[in-house]
Design an enzyme around this catalytic site. Structure first.
Site, PDB file in Angstrom:
ATOM      1  N   GLN A 135      -5.854  -2.715   2.045  1.00  0.00           N
ATOM      2  CA  GLN A 135      -5.394  -2.491   3.418  1.00  0.00           C
ATOM      3  C   GLN A 135      -6.387  -1.566   4.102  1.00  0.00           C
ATOM      4  OE1 GLN A 135      -2.201   0.334   4.675  1.00  0.00           O
ATOM      5  NE2 GLN A 135      -1.029  -1.536   5.092  1.00  0.00           N
ATOM      6  N   ARG A 153      -0.287  -6.061   8.952  1.00  0.00           N
ATOM      7  CA  ARG A 153       1.007  -5.360   8.875  1.00  0.00           C
ATOM      8  C   ARG A 153       1.387  -4.901  10.275  1.00  0.00           C
ATOM      9  NH1 ARG A 153       3.564  -1.163   4.544  1.00  0.00           N
ATOM     10  NH2 ARG A 153       4.204  -3.177   3.708  1.00  0.00           N
ATOM     11  N   LEU A 161      13.367  -1.390   1.138  1.00  0.00           N
ATOM     12  CA  LEU A 161      14.572  -1.185   0.324  1.00  0.00           C
ATOM     13  C   LEU A 161      15.004  -2.466  -0.381  1.00  0.00           C
ATOM     14  CD1 LEU A 161      16.682   1.245   2.566  1.00  0.00           C
ATOM     15  CD2 LEU A 161      14.978   1.785   0.825  1.00  0.00           C
ATOM     16  N   TYR A 187       0.113   4.332  13.321  1.00  0.00           N
ATOM     17  CA  TYR A 187      -1.314   4.558  13.206  1.00  0.00           C
ATOM     18  C   TYR A 187      -2.043   3.881  14.368  1.00  0.00           C
ATOM     19  CZ  TYR A 187       0.241   6.349   8.743  1.00  0.00           C
ATOM     20  OH  TYR A 187       0.898   7.067   7.782  1.00  0.00           O
ATOM     21  N   PRO A 198       0.835  -1.203   0.000  1.00  0.00           N
ATOM     22  CA  PRO A 198       0.000   0.000   0.000  1.00  0.00           C
ATOM     23  C   PRO A 198       0.874   1.260   0.000  1.00  0.00           C
ATOM     24  CG  PRO A 198      -0.749  -1.575   1.654  1.00  0.00           C
ATOM     25  CD  PRO A 198       0.582  -2.051   1.181  1.00  0.00           C
TER      26      PRO A 198
END
Length: 354
Positions: free
Chosen positions: A101, A231, A304, A183, A25
Site C-alpha cells: 500500500q 482503498r 470487525l 490521509y 495494511p
C-alpha cells in the site's frame, strides 16, 4: 464438493491468489527513515505462512514528509528497495501474493507514535509541516498545515509514481493506493478538509481530480498485467462530508478508466469529531456491497470481520470479492488455517508445520 468461497482462488489480471483472504495494511511505527528491519520481517512472515491469499505491507509512504510518524515505512529512497524486495520475497515464499500500500499522510503527518501519545510534532520538536488541500488542521491541537499549490500537488503525484516503480522493482504483485482514513488523497476528496475553489476543489469531480491523476501516474509505472487496488473511505460519518453515494460515483469513474481492479471499502478518519452510529461486525460491508453493484467493480470488505462463517456469508451473498482482515490476525496469526478447518476446506498449513 466445491471448496468454500473463502478458500477458492481469485484472479486479478495475471495474478491469482490462492484464496479470498487479504491481510490489510497495519502500521507498525518502528522503521528508521522509512527503512524496515527484523520486526517487519517476522510480522509479515507470520501472516504469510498462515495461508492468506494476499498480504499487504503496512502503509508505505511516498516521501519523508508524507509519513505519519518517524517510524513509518517508506518507498522514497533507493536504500528502501532492498528491504522491500526482502518483504515481497518472504510473502511469496509463504504462498501469498505480496501487496504493498502506497500512501501520503497529508495533514495527519508529523505525529508521535501512538504509544508515545500520538500528538502532532512541531518542526522545532523534530517534526515537519504537514501538507493539505486547504489550511485546515486535523484537530484543534494540530498546527496549521500548508495548503498545497497545484504544482506541489503534481509533485506528490509524481512521488506516488516513483513509489510504484520502486514497488515493481522490489517484486510486489499488487499495489494499493491509499485514499482513505483522512490521509492526503482522502483529505482532497472530502469537503470537510477541502475548501479549494480551483480545479482540485468544488464538486466531487474536482475533488477527485488528484486521485485520478495519481491512478494515471501509478498505472504508467505499474505493469498492465498486475492489479491496482484503491482503498477508499466510503463515508466520513459527518454532516457535510463524503457519503456512500459519493463513493459509488468514484467507483464508477475508476471502473470507466479501466486501470483499477478493486476498491477496498473502509470509512472514516477525516476528523476526530466523526461518530460511527453503530460499531458491529461487518459495519462497513454495505459500502462494499453498494460499490460492487452500483459501480460494477470488484470490492473488498473490511471492518470487525472475525468469524469464518461471516466471511463466507459476505462472499456467498456477493457483497464483496475479497475479505480484508487486520486486528484479528494480530491476535491469531493462524486465523486462515482455523477458518479453513471451520468451513471444511483444506487448511493451508506450511510443509514445515505438517
Amino acid at each position: 464438493m466445491a471448496a468454500p468461497l473463502l478458500f477458492q482462488p481469485i484472479t486479478f489480471r495475471s495474478v491469482t491468489a490462492r484464496n479470498r483472504i487479504a491481510i490489510s495494511p497495519m502500521c507498525q511505527y518502528c522503521a528508521e527513515d522509512g527503512l524496515g528491519w527484523d520486526w517487519h520481517v517476522q510480522n509479515l512472515g507470520a501472516k504469510a505462512m498462515a495461508g492468506p491469499g494476499i498480504v499487504f505491507t503496512e502503509a508505505t509512504h511516498t516521501s519523508a514528509i508524507g509519513r505519519i510518524t518517524h517510524g513509518c515505512l517508506g518507498a522514497y529512497k533507493p536504500e528502501h528497495v532492498g528491504f522491500l524486495r526482502r518483504l515481497a520475497a518472504l510473502i511469496g515464499y509463504g504462498g501469498a501474493v505480496p501487496g504493498i500500500q502506497i500512501s501520503h499522510a497529508g495533514r495527519k503527518a508529523s505525529s508521535q507514535r501512538p504509544w508515545e501519545g500520538g500528538r502532532a510534532l512541531l518542526p522545532e520538536d523534530g517534526g515537519w509541516t504537514a501538507l493539505a488541500p486547504s489550511a485546515i488542521p486535523f484537530h484543534d491541537n494540530s498546527p496549521l498545515p500548508h495548503a498545497m499549490t497545484p504544482a506541489e500537488m503534481h509533485g506528490i503525484v509524481t512521488e506516488f509514481a516513483a513509489s510504484a516503480r520502486m514497488a515493481r522493482e522490489a517484486g510486489f504483485k499488487v499495489v494499493e493506493v491509499h485514499a482513505a482514513h483522512g490521509y492526503l488523497l482522502h483529505s482532497v476528496l472530502s469537503p470537510i478538509s477541502n475548501t479549494r475553489n480551483d480545479g482540485y476543489g468544488g464538486d466531487l469531480a474536482g475533488r477527485a481530480r488528484m486521485l485520478m491523476e495519481v491512478i494515471d501516474a501509478v498505472r504508467a509505472e505499474w505493469p498492465d498485467e498486475l492489479p491496482l487496488f484503491v482503498r477508499l473511505s466510503c463515508t466520513d460519518w459527518m454532516p457535510g462530508g463524503l457519503v456512500p453515494d459519493d463513493a459509488v460515483q468514484i467507483g464508477r469513474w475508476l471502473k470507466a478508466r479501466g486501470d483499477v481492479d478493486l476498491i477496498d471499502c473502509s470509512s472514516g478518519g477525516i476528523s476526530p469529531e466523526a461518530r460511527i452510529p453503530s460499531l458491529h461486525p461487518g459495519y462497513q460491508v454495505p459500502f462494499a456491497d453498494a460499490i460492487r453493484h452500483g459501480a460494477g467493480i470488484p470490492t473488498g470488505a473490511v471492518g470487525l470481520i472475525t468469524q469464518a462463517e461471516h466471511a463466507e456469508e459476505i462472499l456467498g451473498n456477493q457483497r464483496a470479492d475479497l475479505v480484508f482482515l487486520a486486528r484479528v490476525l494480530l491476535g491469531d496469526p493462524s486465523w486462515p488455517i482455523r477458518a479453513a478447518m471451520t468451513l471444511g476446506a483444506k487448511p493451508p498449513i506450511p510443509n514445515q508445520y505438517l
